[in-house]
Design an enzyme around this catalytic site. Structure first.
Site, PDB file in Angstrom:
ATOM      1  N   ASP A   1      -0.834  -5.983   9.203  1.00 23.44           N
ATOM      2  CA  ASP A   1      -1.746  -4.972   8.791  1.00 23.44           C
ATOM      3  C   ASP A   1      -2.784  -5.776   8.292  1.00 23.44           C
ATOM      4  OD1 ASP A   1      -1.580  -2.061   6.480  1.00 23.44           O
ATOM      5  OD2 ASP A   1      -3.246  -2.692   7.712  1.00 23.44           O
TER       6      ASP A   1
ATOM      7  N   TRP B   1       0.859  -1.067  -0.145  1.00 29.14           N
ATOM      8  CA  TRP B   1      -0.043  -0.153  -0.055  1.00 29.14           C
ATOM      9  C   TRP B   1       1.019   1.152   0.112  1.00 29.14           C
ATOM     10  CZ3 TRP B   1      -1.805   2.687   5.022  1.00 29.14           C
ATOM     11  CH2 TRP B   1      -3.092   3.514   4.607  1.00 29.14           C
TER      12      TRP B   1
ATOM     13  N   LYS C   1     -13.209  -1.048   5.867  1.00 28.51           N
ATOM     14  CA  LYS C   1     -13.944  -1.557   4.619  1.00 28.51           C
ATOM     15  C   LYS C   1     -14.943  -2.337   5.183  1.00 28.51           C
ATOM     16  CE  LYS C   1     -10.078  -0.093   2.369  1.00 28.51           C
ATOM     17  NZ  LYS C   1      -9.339   0.871   3.480  1.00 28.51           N
TER      18      LYS C   1
END
Lengths: 512, 499
Positions: free
Chosen positions: B310, B229, B346
């Site tokens: 993560d 990311w 999300k």
């Protein structure tokens, strides 16, 4: 022949196995193992290792239970290990771990210090004294000591919930633009030229100070001979300021602010220190209702400060946490800030809606930079976003949505100003009442400084010993600099508090 | 003088086209270079002129064409502004995309953002598609608030809760539920109360806090997968760590480069912190298999590495929250003292609420308290305490079995729509006769399809077809709908079939 201390300590070290390296099956066995060993450890200095090993092995042969046989054998090996320092034996004796004991970096982490203010609030929570009083955190309480949700805020929340077009999407990095414009209008005035003010949504005042600090640390030219940008912070100030600007990599310096011999603003000290600061230093100013002292400069004094700042080419950083809440009049509370803008300072402003909107935990604020042109504003905005993105990507929307809903609606805005005034007036009444009460319970001190102070806090002048006594003897929780949050006072506890303050200050000085 | 000019030009050239570093580090230097250029009297363009891109994140290329760097003028205004020498920073490679997309004024456009159910037949008319940001969209292309979230909010407002400060570590009820959600009820360290947990500002906030703690306690660097990311790099760089990469993805075969990964792990200095994506690797969507995770765990243990997970897509990746947490739970069982960041952006659709948690598995409850205290030391000067609202919503949902089941169902619904879009996109591309292999699109997991398109192809996609995805070719499948999948497939086919 035995060497007591040496053996026992080594023995202890090899027998104290960290449980985390051993799987469940072996754990209970090991507990028993350790217990047996600890007994042996006690008597070890008085026995001969080799003979004891021999006798243990002899005993083992006599044991019928295979599990105990294993234990005994292990003990024998452990005994042997202490004498031979032969690590395979030790390892074998200690076998039952399924994973290598990776040295935990966590083991070296010391306990961090509790936060000065929020730590006290936590202590208050766990206190069981029924007379306990919380006058430490700067959060408003109504007359029954309860948190108060502003009616205008409540209405706004209900509207948001009922609105089907409201969603939970990410705000942009700089936050909700409409909210930011309304917030800046609230601070700088309805007629302010926002095309030249770069503003971003922030996590209340703390977040704004952090963004502003990083920004200034990066872009303010360092005075000659310095490798960090200096920031001058009033003494005293809100406790968290130092930590914030230190994390930003700035050089923390203090300027005199409060004269504890008179319990008033140390105006000359302030001017002297700002004059002595290297040209082009950052100066942190509280926009109104200075925290913790409640002493604000007069308009004339603000003018002189502004002139001196110009002379020294200093950079101004305003922290505004109490607009509307200080005097009850939001426009009046912004007058110092607006004066400085009119004087042409390219100031930085941290704005918080925690107190004045009662939105504490929703973390709603802004950080703004007054620029000269829209192009500058654009460049500054982009740089602020570079600071925000690797910190938390984008700000939380709930609180900002509430403020936006209120400030876009004329009726709600009007109601909001009234709600805010109500809070300010209750606090002011408590201020007056506290001083009256102190007099009536017999205090002979001059408490006029408390009457003259502005905002949520009374900076009493009590020293840390008196504060500690207030806490330990009376379960009154305040910060150790003698700052009382007036919002925590009400008719139910004000007499108790006044008596307690009188008790700890009677016969002692509240000036230094 | 000549030497000075040449030196200036070299420096300017290096700065303008340097290997990506944190903008934070380059700016003070850039200011110095600007003044040097003036002194030398050369006509070297300021490094911050529109033409030259400023350095930005390493996993995205300089945003030439996106940035609108304006030269700063000082004609107006009284005294000289302190900000006049500011360079315009590059827009964020991901979020900046949305900004560019919103500014696209292609004349025939119909904003697909405003499509409602009864307008779906105008799908054939729309011309721009945002498949950049990883935010879920329903099949009509609209943002989606989970019904169970709305329900929770309605209940919350009835409770007339206040907005008081939560503690520095956030709402304890939320933190406990969040940890239980990822670690599972049977997790031994959790039962033994030796996991330090704090509420954080979603994933970004948690990563930043832990990065700062690592830097404080002696870590000099952190290893992240290549690619990762985009925001990981500036987060950790600003936290004070040097970011290094380990091999992760094989671009040629569009698969996990497992041998390279293991080799690089073995080469890491002992005690190094290695960042792992718990599931649905962003941007590639390639996750290790359970066997591969086992091997990674073993090597990490052997080399005393600190695994830092993560976890942004639990429940959202496969639709099964337990399955998505399998790697994390395996590592904890294997005895690693992991650190873990969870985001609820999300899976709960709570993006803008900024809700997440950071946890660290410790040896003992006492150690966990010490670690938590240090996490708090970094939170306080950053934002004091976290926002309440999102924590209350998640807390309300996870505390009720009924609501949790509803959540699982709704989350699975999102995951299933995304998977169906994957199949549709691949089918469409294959039926158009594309000579490239597109099976990685259905092989990958999670919200993103790492298409394998080159920078040029992505730029063409943007300029010619007004489809906005990140320059590394990462397509947010959530932005793909039954209305636009054909259009997207045709566009991709068009730009890739040129070769």
């Amino acid at each position: 022949v035995l060497l007591p201390m040496h053996f026992t300590s080594r023995f202890r070290s090899i027998t104290s196995i960290q449980h985390h390296t051993i799987n469940e099956n072996c754990k209970t066995n090991l507990n028993i193992f350790n217990k047996i060993l600890s007994i042996i450890r006690l008597i070890l200095p008085t026995i001969n290792i080799f003979s004891s090993t021999k006798s243990v092995i002899k005993q083992t042969k006599n044991l019928s239970n295979p599990m105990f046989k294993v234990f005994s054998l292990n003990i024998a090996l452990a005994l042997l290990a202490t004498s031979t320092n032969f690590s395979p034996i030790t390892a074998f004796a200690m076998e039952s771990s399924t994973a290598t004991a990776a040295k935990s970096y966590l083991a070296n982490i010391p306990e961090g210090p509790p936060d000065a203010i929020l730590g006290i609030a936590e202590a208050f929570k766990s206190c069981t004294d029924e007379n306990k009083v919380n006058v430490c955190v700067g959060a408003y309480r109504d007359s029954s000591g309860k948190p108060w949700i502003l009616p205008s805020v409540r209405k706004a929340e209900e509207r948001l919930l009922a609105d089907p077009s409201v969603n939970k999407e990410y705000a942009p990095i700089a936050g909700d633009a409409k909210y930011v414009d309304l917030a800046l209008g609230f601070a700088y005035g309805a007629n302010a030229d926002l095309s030249k003010i770069a503003g971003v949504q922030s996590l209340s005042g703390t977040g704004a100070c952090r963004i502003g600090g990083h920004f200034l640390a990066k872009f303010v030219p360092k005075p000659e001979g310095m490798d960090k940008v200096p920031i001058y912070i009033p003494n005293p100030t809100w406790g968290n300021h130092m930590a914030i600007f230190r994390e930003c990599g700035m050089d923390i310096r203090r300027y005199r602010y409060y004269d504890s011999s008179t319990n008033r603003l140390d105006y000359n000290g302030l001017l002297e220190d700002l004059k002595e600061a290297p040209n082009g230093s950052v100066i942190l100013l509280h926009a109104c209702a200075h925290n913790p002292t409640g002493c604000d400069p007069t308009m004339d004094q603000w003018k002189a400060i502004s002139d001196l700042v110009k002379e020294k080419s200093h950079y101004v950083f305003f922290d505004s946490a109490y607009q509307g809440f200080a005097s009850g009049d939001a426009e009046a509370d912004a007058s110092a800030l607006r004066f400085f803008v009119n004087e042409g300072h390219n100031l930085v402003l941290a704005q918080s809606f925690a107190k004045n909107f009662g939105l504490y935990g929703e973390r709603t604020g802004t950080l703004s930079v007054v620029c000269n042109t829209p192009e500058e504003k654009s460049a500054v905005m982009s740089q602020l976003k570079l600071i925000i993105r690797p910190m938390y990507s984008s700000p939380p929307i709930h609180g900002s949505s509430i403020v936006k809903t209120v400030l876009t609606d004329e009726a709600l805005t009007k109601e909001y100003y009234e709600n805010c005034k109500e809070m300010a007036e209750r606090i002011r009444s408590m201020r007056v009442k506290l001083v009256d009460m102190l007099k009536s319970v017999g205090s002979t001190h001059d408490w006029s400084h408390v009457t003259e102070q502005i905002g949520m806090f009374a900076f009493t002048g009590m020293n840390s010993d008196m504060c500690d006594e207030l806490t330990s003897k009376y379960s009154i929780f305040l910060t150790r600099d003698g700052r009382i949050s007036l919002a925590g006072l009400n008719d139910g506890n004000i007499e108790y508090v006044a008596k307690a303050i009188h008790d700890v200050t009677d016969g002692k000085k509240i000036v230094t | 003088m000549i030497f000075l000019r040449q030196a200036t030009q070299t420096i300017v050239h290096r700065v303008a086209f340097a290997a990506p570093v944190s903008a934070a580090r380059s700016s003070p230097f850039c200011n110095a270079v600007a003044s040097l250029a003036t002194v030398a009297g050369s006509s070297v363009a300021s490094p911050f002129h529109a033409a030259s891109p400023a350095p930005c994140h390493s996993s995205a290329m300089p945003s030439r064409g996106f940035a609108d760097a304006a030269t700063v003028t000082t004609e107006q205004g009284g005294h000289s502004s302190p900000w006049k020498n500011f360079p315009m920073a590059p827009p964020d490679p991901i979020i900046g995309l949305t900004e560019a997309y919103l500014n696209d004024d292609f004349p025939q456009k119909v904003s697909f953002l405003s499509l409602r159910k009864n307008e779906s037949d105008v799908g054939i008319f729309f011309r721009w598609v945002n498949v950049g940001v990883g935010a879920y969209r329903c099949d009509q292309g609209n943002p989606f608030v989970l019904p169970v979230v709305r329900e929770a909010e309605r209940e919350l407002i009835k409770e007339e809760l206040d907005h008081e400060y939560s503690g520095i570590a956030g709402c304890p009820n939320f933190v406990n539920l969040a940890l239980r959600f990822v670690y599972g009820e049977d997790c031994v360290p959790l039962k033994e109360k030796r996991i330090a947990g704090v509420q954080t500002l979603s994933g970004t906030g948690g990563l930043r806090v832990f990065g700062e703690v690592l830097a404080q306690f002696g870590h000099k660097h952190i290893y992240v997968p290549n690619p990762t990311w985009g925001n990981h790099i500036p987060i950790f760089t600003n936290a004070g760590l040097e970011v290094k990469k380990y091999r992760y993805y094989d671009n040629a075969t569009c698969t996990l480069d497992f041998e390279g990964l293991i080799e690089d792990m073995k080469g890491m200095p002992e005690g190094s912190c290695i960042l792992l994506h718990a599931c649905a690797h962003n941007p590639t969507g390639m996750d290790p298999t359970p066997e591969q995770w086992k091997e990674i765990s073993r090597v990490a243990m052997e080399h005393n590495l600190l695994p830092f997970f993560d976890c942004a897509y639990q429940g959202f990746a496969s639709g099964d929250a337990r399955k998505d947490a399998a790697a994390v739970r395996m590592f904890v069982e294997d005895g690693h003292k992991i650190a873990l960041v969870q985001s609820f952006s999300k899976n709960f659709g709570l993006y803008g609420q900024r809700i997440g948690a950071l946890s660290v598995v410790a040896d003992t409850p006492e150690e966990a308290l010490r670690v938590q205290s240090q996490l708090k030391v970094h939170i306080r000067p950053s934002y004091s305490n976290p926002p309440r609202h999102g924590a209350r919503i998640v807390g309300k949902i996870l505390a009720s079995e009924e609501k949790t089941n509803e959540f699982v169902e709704q989350c699975m619904g999102m995951a299933q729509r995304i998977n169906s879009m994957r199949s549709k996109l691949r089918e469409a591309l294959e039926s158009l006769g594309s000579t490239r292999s597109w099976d990685h699109i259905t092989k990958q997991i999670g919200m993103f399809a790492y298409s394998g398109m080159s920078k040029e192809e992505v730029t063409a996609l943007r300029e010619k077809h007004h489809i906005y995805c990140t320059l590394d070719g990462r397509i947010s499948m959530a932005g793909v709908t039954s209305n636009n999948v054909e259009y997207i497939a045709r566009a991709i086919h068009d730009v890739t079939e040129r070769k």
